[in-house]
Design a protein around this motif. Structure first.
Motif, short mmCIF file in Angstrom:
data_model
loop_
_atom_site.label_atom_id
_atom_site.label_comp_id
_atom_site.label_asym_id
_atom_site.label_seq_id
_atom_site.Cartn_x
_atom_site.Cartn_y
_atom_site.Cartn_z
N ASP A 38 -58.42 -48.88 -5.37
CA ASP A 38 -57.43 -49.20 -4.34
C ASP A 38 -58.18 -49.58 -3.08
OD1 ASP A 38 -55.53 -49.19 -2.26
OD2 ASP A 38 -54.25 -47.80 -3.35
N ARG A 95 -57.09 -53.33 -8.50
CA ARG A 95 -56.40 -52.29 -9.23
C ARG A 95 -56.45 -52.60 -10.73
NH1 ARG A 95 -50.75 -50.99 -6.01
NH2 ARG A 95 -51.59 -49.52 -4.51
N PRO A 96 -56.33 -51.63 -11.61
CA PRO A 96 -56.05 -50.22 -11.32
C PRO A 96 -57.28 -49.38 -11.03
CG PRO A 96 -56.08 -50.54 -13.66
CD PRO A 96 -56.31 -51.90 -13.06
#
Length: 347
Positions: free
Chosen positions: A151, A147-148
């Motif tokens: 996912d 992340r970000p």
């Protein structure tokens, strides 16, 4: 590509000790119970700090040590990856070569998504077959789905992503002895259907810079693709191509003739449902050899599934250790789409 038993390889992987458990992902709402049951995996290895190329370097050192090959004797370093390598404008292949001490090697980056290891392995075989340089070739992969930007649990349909590095030292068998514990490469074939590339392309527009559209969202691109192409036809094409590449590779390796039989077919680490609905039926069309998905504690390693599976075949403490004189096939696939199959035996 029939190698005639003239190529050997010694594979290794390196997975972070830290892991995220499926049970915790369920409790945190990152996956549903249906998704967990379809995947059937227990955990995903997670690199908390080390970037993808460092994971590749760790695996490379293991592979070099296992093959008793000095870094300075490596003629080329072929590095493959699926996701971000830690810098926007940079060559991770050169970093891997420098970090392992292969200062005389020619580094090359190989970007064929999750089929990258197979593409790099094929390039290594071509290099050795050309005969211009008999020096061993180092093939590596490294992926970290952090992340970000990504996912690992919900960035894609039906795929959970684990972090890790993999590597293989590839050399000419010739008159020299095959390194202890190494496998002999009997055949390697690849097929591709470029028309399927849109499954991973944003249908809206091309973007000017990495993550301009936010985090990677493969679900969105696949949903748009399947809406226009149909899921049933897409899955059937996946099965057809898998069967075709496996059949051609087994034929080149002479499997089914002269007493040669497969001990196992190792699958890309894409989960229980994909093994049941796509790879299981595809393999069954070609051979009755047992199949196995080794992703229970690794998830999908991006470009690394193939080499990690090859490493499992020589793990003396593992359940999939290949017996001496026995043959195995390993399947690989990547977005685009591209499929590869490898047949090896343990001398």
């Amino acid at each position: 590509m029939r190698t005639g038993g003239r190529i050997w390889l010694s594979a290794a992987d390196w997975l972070p000790a830290a892991a995220e458990k499926t049970a915790d992902a369920l409790a945190g709402g990152r996956v549903t119970i249906d998704e967990a049951e379809a995947m059937g995996y227990e955990q995903l290895p997670v690199s908390e700090e080390e970037p993808a190329p460092v994971l590749a370097v760790r695996a490379a050192r293991r592979a070099l040590s296992g093959a008793a090959v000095r870094p300075r004797d490596v003629g080329a370093v072929l590095h493959a990856w699926t996701y971000y390598q830690g810098h926007d404008f940079w060559s991770p292949a050169h970093y891997v070569a420098a970090a392992v001490g292969a200062h005389g090697a020619v580094p090359l980056g190989v970007q064929q998504m999750c089929n990258g290891a197979a593409a790099a392995l094929q390039a290594a075989v071509h290099r050795l077959a050309a005969g211009d340089d008999a020096a061993p070739v180092l093939v590596t992969t490294g992926d970290r789905f952090a992340r970000p930007g990504f996912d690992r649990w919900s960035g894609d349909y039906g795929v959970w992503y684990g972090d890790g590095g993999t590597a293989a030292v590839v050399g000419p068998a010739g008159p020299a002895a095959v390194p202890r514990g190494a496998l002999v490469l009997d055949a390697l074939r690849t097929r591709a259907v470029p028309a399927l590339e849109a499954a991973h392309r944003d249908p809206g527009a091309f973007h000017p810079a990495p993550h301009s559209a936010g985090a990677v969202d493969v679900r969105r691109t696949k949903k748009a693709f399947l809406a226009s192409h149909g899921k049933a036809g897409f899955l059937d094409r996946l099965r057809q191509e898998t069967s075709a590449v496996l059949e051609a590779t087994l034929r080149e390796a002479g499997i089914g003739h002269n007493g040669r039989e497969l001990s196992t077919v190792l699958l890309p680490r894409l989960g229980r449902a994909t093994a049941r609905d796509v790879y299981g039926p595809a393999v069954a069309r070609v051979t009755d050899a047992p199949v196995a998905d080794l992703g229970d504690r690794t998830g999908h390693l991006g470009a690394g599934d193939l080499l990690s599976n090859l490493a499992a075949l020589t793990d003396d403490s593992g359940p999939y250790r290949l017996g001496r004189g026995r043959y195995a096939a390993v399947l690989s696939a990547g977005a685009g789409f591209t499929w590869s199959a490898v047949v090896v035996h343990r001398p």
